[in-house]
Design an enzyme around this catalytic site. Sequence first.
Site, PDB file in Angstrom:
ATOM      1  N   GLU A 110       0.877  -1.167   0.000  1.00  0.00           N
ATOM      2  CA  GLU A 110       0.000   0.000   0.000  1.00  0.00           C
ATOM      3  C   GLU A 110       0.917   1.220   0.000  1.00  0.00           C
ATOM      4  O   GLU A 110       1.511   1.569   1.017  1.00  0.00           O
ATOM      5  CB  GLU A 110      -0.900  -0.024   1.234  1.00  0.00           C
TER       6      GLU A 110
ATOM      7  N   ASP B 213      -3.064  10.218  10.825  1.00  0.00           N
ATOM      8  CA  ASP B 213      -1.824   9.463  11.007  1.00  0.00           C
ATOM      9  C   ASP B 213      -1.101   9.877  12.271  1.00  0.00           C
ATOM     10  O   ASP B 213      -1.118  11.050  12.675  1.00  0.00           O
ATOM     11  CB  ASP B 213      -0.888   9.654   9.806  1.00  0.00           C
TER      12      ASP B 213
END
Length: 272
Positions: free
Chosen positions: A46, A57
């Site tokens: 990915e 994140d």
Amino acid sequence: MPEAFFARRPANTPGLALFLNAGDPPLDVLADLVAMLDEAGVDCLELAVPFPGSVTDGLTVRQSANRALANGVDLDATLDFIAKTSTRRLKIALLVDWSHSLKRRSLSTVADEVAAAGVDGLLVHGLPPRLKAEYHLATDAAALPIVTTCYHRKSPPEVLAEAAAKATAYIYLVAHYGRSGSAPAAGYADLAGTVARLRETATAPIAVGFGVRTRRDVEAIHGVGADAVIVGSAGVAVVESALTRGRDVVADFHDFVRSLHPHHPLHTGRTR
């Protein structure tokens, strides 16, 4: 078939997807890393087009994105990199942030360019709801498989149903509502119900991510019926450590993957 995207996995083992930012490690090193993963039989990389300030994140992935951005990597550089890996069996799912990389581009043109580069699946981060219909038309026209996302416990039934209906690469089931790198406090066992609900209508495989760090995590996720696991921050941290300490990034990453998934046909050596 649900297994198609993770067809390289041995019987009775989960597929494995690994997250990295394009440009961290630098693209020349990343090319060696991709070759190693491909030779090792890993299912999916990915690969994110780096973007700054991601609110979803944790610090590890944000710092990785900043290093990649400092290396000058953008969408065009990432697509050029992927196009040069066209002989691989390893699948590459491309993660692109709409605001940073796509906002000023035609979705139809982007879908065509992404497909032409040999990307196996596309995940657009932060796509405005008003553009969903256009996005699906564009990816359908380009015959470009897409990754959909949903959250355990947080996504309402209609969101789960849409994720199952629209996914043509795989469904990314986020195990824990929070920032990447964080894991559910109670472990992964109670994801079984969400996986089962998605399975009722999904035709794409179900991959679970967030907080996956150890072999025990991989086994727990496989135990709830998921087709694959997605490993992000833990692998990114291996890259950061190797770069900081002047170690061989590819060798260290190989060892990390082997520790996670001992039943994958990983070679004991490495590719350069």
